[in-house]
Design an enzyme around this catalytic site. Structure first.
Site, short mmCIF file in Angstrom:
data_model
loop_
_atom_site.label_atom_id
_atom_site.label_comp_id
_atom_site.label_asym_id
_atom_site.label_seq_id
_atom_site.Cartn_x
_atom_site.Cartn_y
_atom_site.Cartn_z
N SER A 104 0.71 -1.12 0.28
CA SER A 104 0.01 0.06 -0.05
C SER A 104 0.80 1.15 -0.04
O SER A 104 0.42 2.40 -0.40
CB SER A 104 -0.92 0.00 1.36
OG SER A 104 -1.62 -1.06 1.37
N ASN A 148 -2.95 6.42 -0.83
CA ASN A 148 -2.46 6.49 0.45
C ASN A 148 -1.79 7.83 1.02
O ASN A 148 -1.78 8.30 2.18
CB ASN A 148 -2.09 5.24 0.96
CG ASN A 148 -3.09 4.16 0.96
OD1 ASN A 148 -4.10 4.47 1.31
ND2 ASN A 148 -2.61 2.87 0.96
N GLU A 203 -4.29 0.25 -8.30
CA GLU A 203 -3.25 1.27 -8.70
C GLU A 203 -2.05 0.45 -8.95
O GLU A 203 -1.64 -0.45 -8.30
CB GLU A 203 -2.97 2.03 -7.15
CG GLU A 203 -3.09 3.50 -7.01
CD GLU A 203 -2.90 3.91 -5.82
OE1 GLU A 203 -2.67 5.15 -5.65
OE2 GLU A 203 -2.39 3.05 -4.91
N HIS A 242 -1.49 -2.62 -6.89
CA HIS A 242 -1.87 -2.14 -5.32
C HIS A 242 -3.44 -2.19 -5.50
O HIS A 242 -4.25 -1.70 -5.98
CB HIS A 242 -1.54 -0.93 -4.65
CG HIS A 242 -2.27 -0.49 -3.53
ND1 HIS A 242 -2.79 0.74 -3.32
CD2 HIS A 242 -2.79 -1.21 -2.49
CE1 HIS A 242 -3.20 0.88 -2.15
NE2 HIS A 242 -3.41 -0.16 -1.60
#
Length: 699
Positions: free
Chosen positions: A408, A479, A441, A429
């Site tokens: 992540s 994130n 991602e 991801h």
């Protein structure tokens, strides 16, 4: 070359449409279709067949005309010409007839379709409603409740289902033209009438008194902030209560209202942004891709199992790697349980479940991975462990295998450097639950090969994911921005607000859940453990996480054990406020030397959203994201950002970047530069009166 051709065969006038790639309703097609049907009124044909070349019937509007002044004839004018034909017109459908394309078919007197065809009115997904009679003809043909369901959800339906609701008159197996021609001869022989949907009237007494009110209430919750679903209900209500022409006028009025709304602007932005996100700048379109016919997943937990399901669903065999047989048994049980839920919900048959499960096997030896084409590591977030795994994969996997990490936020280059083939390493991801969440991602490292990127982008389509390419940085796109959002939520909390006030503000804005409810759902211990592995600099100021840490150390982990920022009912999981949490907040504020104050909702909203926008601008500055729309796609598909706002960067554009910039400068003076230093890009665009969208197009 004309896009509409016409010839007569055995008393049948054949209108053949050929406007590649999807026979979109361009100005040329509309003009030629009106001319063809008008001219056919005087010839020797007895019936007309409208059929399309290529892979589909008319798939919808010409998106190249979006946002441009309309040119006559309008689509309603085309449909009036079709419906007014003195000879029956048959729509012969293959592929998909969507939006305006299906409205064309509905204006025809008869409709036949291949069994593989699908029809639908997806306009609601762009914040619009069918504007050429779809809301008036569908309820007249299929019934009011079917029309409400079909048009407010926007999903296509099969030809067989459409036939069961009288939207299709005949389903054809085999050759479409041969079947349509046979159907035409049958209609000629029986002297079939000119069957017009407009001639059907709906008896209002047959409609349940509460039907429209119930749909309004349901859609107010399901589609918060969107005006199109409510306007669709009004249009269908008009189909019941008004004559056809008055209903069409109402539809046109509400269509224009939708078209001019901020929510439709935002949703149309997302439509185009998703198309753009698949294009990698600087990557040749002819870049070869590697074959991916087998996959291995390292880690059989919830995330690893969910990832495995994506490939099995696409018919790709998967090896699930665990440290022992107990781990394999546990991992396969998680997958089987997930598939059983899908079967129970009717999304999967028992036969499909069995087939998918047969494609997933468990192994404990890395030597079993010698022939796989792709390996995805999905263990917990520990860089040293990931590096150890990649070093082992480097030894075990064949040359040319793609080695991917589901991390992540860890550094993809540091992971890649644990191998002798960093060009084969990439980040994939997935978002939890990986078998449900659409976003993927794709994170390129500094040495990731072009064909690995191209393969990953193509693979995302195969497994039905929405993909966005990200550069390599801490937290990537999603994130990295989430960290700023979470920080401001914690600061607003410790400075004077409450979890319920902050969550309420963000839910009213349109977020699926507020930040504290999300934290409880995910488990507060997840963030706690992640922080333990960070340096002091990475963790940031203690006041940005001390409340969360205190709750975990009190064994308040969230929904999983019934208490986090909220208290949860053990049976229903219904949440309620807990005064004990505010005691913790006040104790931590005192320990940090913070004097708490009253917060208004506007400040909470601006602090949480503007920090996302500012971080997004920095991500664009650094080239981590290719364009602002990519950030919007990440946030709408991965983080519950309201679709009717179009994502954080589109939301900023709608507010005006000068307004956002000025507020951030105000916060810098009020709270300091550490968290409120405006991005250089944001400043430049604000002072030059430009938008993120304009900047992205110019790049």
């Amino acid at each position: 070359m004309p896009v509409v051709n016409y010839q007569i065969e055995n008393n049948v006038g054949v209108i053949s449409i050929n406007n590649p790639p999807v026979n979109a309703l361009s100005h040329t097609l509309r003009t030629e279709l009106v001319e063809t049907i008008t001219n056919a009124q005087q010839d020797e044909s007895k019936i007309l067949i409208m059929i399309c070349q290529g892979r589909t019937f008319i798939a919808g509007a010409d998106i190249s005309e979006f946002g441009k002044p309309p040119q006559p004839p309008s689509l309603p004018d085309v449909l009036t010409t079709i419906e007014a034909s003195n000879k029956p017109v048959i729509a012969a459908i293959h592929g998909q007839a969507l939006g305006g394309g299906f409205e064309v078919a509905l204006a025809c007197h008869y409709r036949c379709a291949l069994s593989s065809a699908k029809v639908g009115l997806p306009e609601v997904k762009l914040g619009l409603l069918p504007g050429a009679g779809g809301t008036q003809r569908v309820p007249r043909l299929a019934g009011v409740e079917m029309a409400l369901d079909m048009i407010t959800n926007g999903n296509p339906i099969s030809a067989e289902k459409a036939q069961s609701y009288k939207l299709i008159d005949k389903v054809i197996e085999g050759d479409l033209f041969a079947g349509a021609n046979s159907y035409a001869q049958e209609l000629i022989e029986t002297k079939a009438e000119l069957k017009k949907a407009r001639d059907i009237s709906i008896d209002p007494t047959t409609v349940n008194n509460d039907l429209f009110a119930n749909y309004r209430e349901k859609l107010a919750k399901r589609a918060r902030g969107q005006i199109a679903p409510q306007n669709i209900i009004s249009c269908i209500e008009a189909a019941v209560m008004l004559p056809m022409d008055e209903g069409l006028a109402k539809e046109r009025e509400l269509f224009i209202e939708c078209m001019q709304s901020n929510s439709s602007t935002a949703m149309r932005h997302l439509f185009f942004a998703q198309r753009e996100a698949t294009k990698v700048k600087g990557l040749n379109k002819d870049t070869p891709v590697r074959d991916v016919k087998s996959v291995a997943i390292i880690g059989g937990g919830t995330m690893g199992g969910g990832i495995a399901m994506n490939f099995a669903n696409a018919g790709i065999p998967v090896k699930l790697v665990e440290i022992n047989n107990e781990g394999i048994t546990r991992g396969l049980a998680i997958i089987e349980k997930n598939y059983s839920v899908s079967v129970k919900k009717g999304k999967l048959s028992e036969k499909q479940k069995t087939h998918c499960m047969s494609l997933i096997s468990g192994v404990i030896d890395y030597q079993e991975l010698a022939d796989v084409d792709l390996v995805i590591e999905a263990v917990f977030e520990n860089l040293a462990l990931k590096q150890e795994i990649f070093a082992e994969l480097d030894k075990s996997c064949k040359a040319g295998a793609i080695l991917a990490s589901n991390t992540s936020y860890q550094d993809i280059d540091k992971i890649a450097n644990a191998t002798q083939r960093p060009q084969d390493v990439i980040g994939l991801h997935f978002f939890s639950p990986a078998n449900i969440m659409k976003l993927l991602e794709i994170v390129r490292g500094s040495k990731t090969a072009d064909d690995v990127i191209a393969t990953s982008m193509k693979l995302a389509k195969i497994i039905n994911k929405v993909s966005v390419l990200s550069g390599n940085c801490y937290g990537f796109i999603g994130n990295r921005i989430l960290r700023q959002y979470a920080r401001e939520a914690q600061l607003c909390l410790i400075e004077g607000s409450s979890p319920q006030q902050i969550d309420s503000v963000m839910q009213n804005f349109g977020m699926a859940m507020g930040p504290f409810a999300v934290g409880d759902l995910a488990g507060l211990d997840i963030g706690y453990k992640a922080r333990q592995g960070l340096s002091d600099e990475q963790r940031g100021e203690e006041k940005t996480y001390c409340i969360a840490d205190a709750l975990v150390e009190m064994d308040r982990l969230g929904q999983k054990n019934g208490a986090g920022y909220y208290q949860y009912d053990p049976q229903t999981r219904a949440r309620s406020n807990d005064p004990l949490v505010m005691d913790v907040v006040e104790q931590q504020a005192k320990a940090q030397g913070i004097k708490r104050r009253q917060f208004d909702d506007d400040e909470i909203l601006n602090r949480l959203t503007f920090t996302m926008i500012n971080e997004g601008a920095k991500i664009l500055e650094e080239g981590i994201a290719q364009r602002s729309g990519d950030i919007d796609i990440v946030y709408v598909n991965g983080y519950g950002f309201p679709v009717f706002r179009g994502g954080p960067m589109q939301y900023a554009d709608s507010l005006g970047l000068k307004n956002v910039y000025d507020t951030i400068c105000q916060y810098r003076e009020q709270y300091g530069e550490q968290y409120w230093q405006a991005s250089v890009l944001l400043k430049d665009l604000a002072l030059s009166n430009k938008t993120f969208s304009e900047w992205s197009k110019d790049k």
